[in-house]
Design an enzyme around this catalytic site. Structure first.
Site, mmCIF file in Angstrom:
data_model
loop_
_atom_site.group_PDB
_atom_site.id
_atom_site.type_symbol
_atom_site.label_atom_id
_atom_site.label_comp_id
_atom_site.label_asym_id
_atom_site.label_seq_id
_atom_site.Cartn_x
_atom_site.Cartn_y
_atom_site.Cartn_z
ATOM 1 N N SER B 46 0.857 -1.177 0.000
ATOM 2 C CA SER B 46 0.000 0.000 0.000
ATOM 3 C C SER B 46 0.898 1.232 0.000
ATOM 4 C CB SER B 46 -0.913 -0.021 1.230
ATOM 5 O OG SER B 46 -1.891 0.971 1.126
ATOM 6 N N GLU B 47 0.586 2.194 -0.896
ATOM 7 C CA GLU B 47 1.506 3.320 -1.107
ATOM 8 C C GLU B 47 1.776 4.129 0.161
ATOM 9 O OE1 GLU B 47 -1.077 2.296 -3.063
ATOM 10 O OE2 GLU B 47 -1.685 4.080 -4.168
ATOM 11 N N ASN B 48 0.829 4.136 1.090
ATOM 12 C CA ASN B 48 1.024 4.952 2.280
ATOM 13 C C ASN B 48 2.033 4.361 3.254
ATOM 14 O OD1 ASN B 48 -1.106 3.007 2.543
ATOM 15 N ND2 ASN B 48 -1.626 3.905 4.524
ATOM 16 N N SER B 88 8.322 3.814 0.577
ATOM 17 C CA SER B 88 7.258 3.134 -0.146
ATOM 18 C C SER B 88 7.409 3.342 -1.647
ATOM 19 C CB SER B 88 5.907 3.667 0.326
ATOM 20 O OG SER B 88 4.858 2.953 -0.263
#
Lengths: 235, 215
Positions: B46-48, B88
């Site tokens: 997940s990008e976060n 990330s």
């Protein structure tokens, strides 16, 4: 021993705010945003801010309250979806928005904090976000030059801090906070818990205190959830 | 009969390989997580700043500090790790994420895609989509074959502003699957949904494509 701990957000912000300054804020959506400091900056009435933040909060929470009070004139962000007043000001031209791809924004902040003025990335090549930017070919692929970002003030949210400003973040509330902490001429951290000297494991510190000048205990820890999704609804 | 969203997601899940690190976009791609075969071990990104996304929480498990890139509450797994947004996207840009499955408004026959803005409508921003398509070595698009008004989404060239150029490897729609072996090649029609003919697909597609051996 010099302690970096201030009693209130107002005291921590004292002498730092001026009209036209730039402020970088940590957080992703409403997760890991410095709620207390944002509210205090909004109350201060400081105007004409350039804000660097992945998102812009929602209408009544986070950076959205500074949008609503029209204190922000320019924002550098990757996604600003959940904010109607933001949309209105953006469409009417009152608010200038510079969109960055999210990873490019993160790297610009990291680079700025690390003293790197610019870097090249394949992200965005061939899109309108690369228009007007230098393109160079490396290993047969076009890359766009992006510049590092620094801010007059950086505000972050962490889980724990010690009096030296060493910070530990909690779970995915880390997000942009560690890099934002590095890009401010002055960085203020608000934290859920302040612990004594030696109580943080030195091997587990995410942001060394060198990046953090002031620390407050967070008075607001609402931690609003944007999309509460439960197992039952899970498809 | 066209494929349902779940059938499209299940088809995409067949592209997962053991040990893959995978980023799933918002919308239909999120459904892919429900169709991962039991014998295929994948780690969701997940990008976060999360590797190892778990399922949605029970009411008691809800933690405001554990959300995915769609800002939905999720849970941890035993393998989960958290990291900064810079780390990330280093994973993304550096080619460490094996596969990204995302939605699109339009894809053109060169594999360029548009999924972030419609001129004249409110622009919300690209989020992490441009980074993903530029950095992840394999990109699968999951989308309806035509728009709500019936116009083709797989097109000769995109009419909307690009998210990335020449980046799509596979397209899965409610009518058909298109793929290509590399990003210089043309797309080939690989499969059609049950009772959907090649003619049906051609009539709903503006892009030119080759017919696979199957046809």
């Amino acid at each position: 021993m010099i302690s970096k701990i201030y009693e209130t957000a107002e005291q921590a912000l004292d002498g730092l705010l001026r009209n036209g300054m730039s402020i970088a804020s940590g957080g992703f959506g409403l997760c890991g945003i410095p709620e207390t400091l944002i509210a205090a900056i909004a109350r201060s009435g400081v105007q004409n801010l350039t804000v660097i933040s992945n998102n812009a909060g929602v209408d009544d929470f986070g950076l959205g309250i500074m949008v609503r009070s029209r204190q922000i004139s320019r924002i550098i962000a990757s996604y600003v979806g959940e904010n109607k007043e933001f949309e209105r000001q953006y469409l009417s031209g009152e608010l200038e928005v510079e969109f960055n791809p999210q990873g490019t924004l993160a790297e610009r902040i990291r680079a700025g904090g690390a003293g790197i003025p610019a870097f090249y990335t394949r992200t965005g090549v061939g899109t309108i976000l690369a228009e007007g930017k230098e393109i160079r070919t490396f290993a047969g692929f076009d890359h766009v030059m992006e510049t590092g970002l620094v801010a007059d003030l950086a505000i972050v949210k962490a889980w724990r801090a010690d009096p030296f400003g060493n910070l530990v973040y909690r779970k995915s509330a880390r997000n942009f906070n560690p890099i934002v902490a590095t890009c401010g001429k002055v960085t203020i951290a608000e934290v859920e818990e302040i612990v004594g000297p030696g109580e943080l494991d030195p091997s587990q510190i995410h942001t060394p205190g060198i990046y953090v000048q002031r620390v407050i205990h967070a008075a607001c820890n609402e931690k609003r959830i944007e999309q509460k999704t439960l197992k039952k609804e899970a498809l | 009969m066209v494929w349902t969203r779940d059938q499209m997601a299940a088809r995409a899940a067949r592209e997962l390989k053991p040990g893959n690190f995978v980023n799933l976009g918002i919308g239909i791609p999120t459904l892919v997580a429900n169709h991962v075969p039991a014998d295929i071990d994948v780690t969701l990104h997940s990008e976060n700043g999360i590797l190892g996304l778990g399922p949605f929480p029970t009411e008691d498990e809800v933690d405001a500090d554990v959300i995915n890139a769609g800002k939905q509450t999720i849970t941890e797994l035993r393998r989960t790790s958290y990291f900064s947004s810079a780390d990330s996207f280093a994973m993304v840009r550096g080619g460490h994420i094996n596969l990204s499955i995302l939605g699109a408004m339009e894809v053109d026959e060169e594999g360029s895609l548009a999924n972030w803005m419609v001129p004249g409508q409110t622009v919300k921003g690209p989020g992490g989509a441009m980074d993903l398509v530029a950095g992840v070595p394999r990109i699968i698009v999951l989308m309806d074959h035509v728009t709500k008004t019936g116009s083709a989404k797989f097109r000769r060239s995109c009419s909307l502003p690009y998210t990335g150029r020449y980046v799509v490897d596979m397209i899965i729609t409610d009518l058909a699957v298109f793929a290509r072996p590399d990003r210089q090649s043309r797309f080939t029609l690989m499969e059609c949904a049950p009772d959907v003919s090649v003619r049906n697909v051609m009539e709903s597609t503006q892009a030119s494509f080759d017919l696979g051996d199957y046809f």
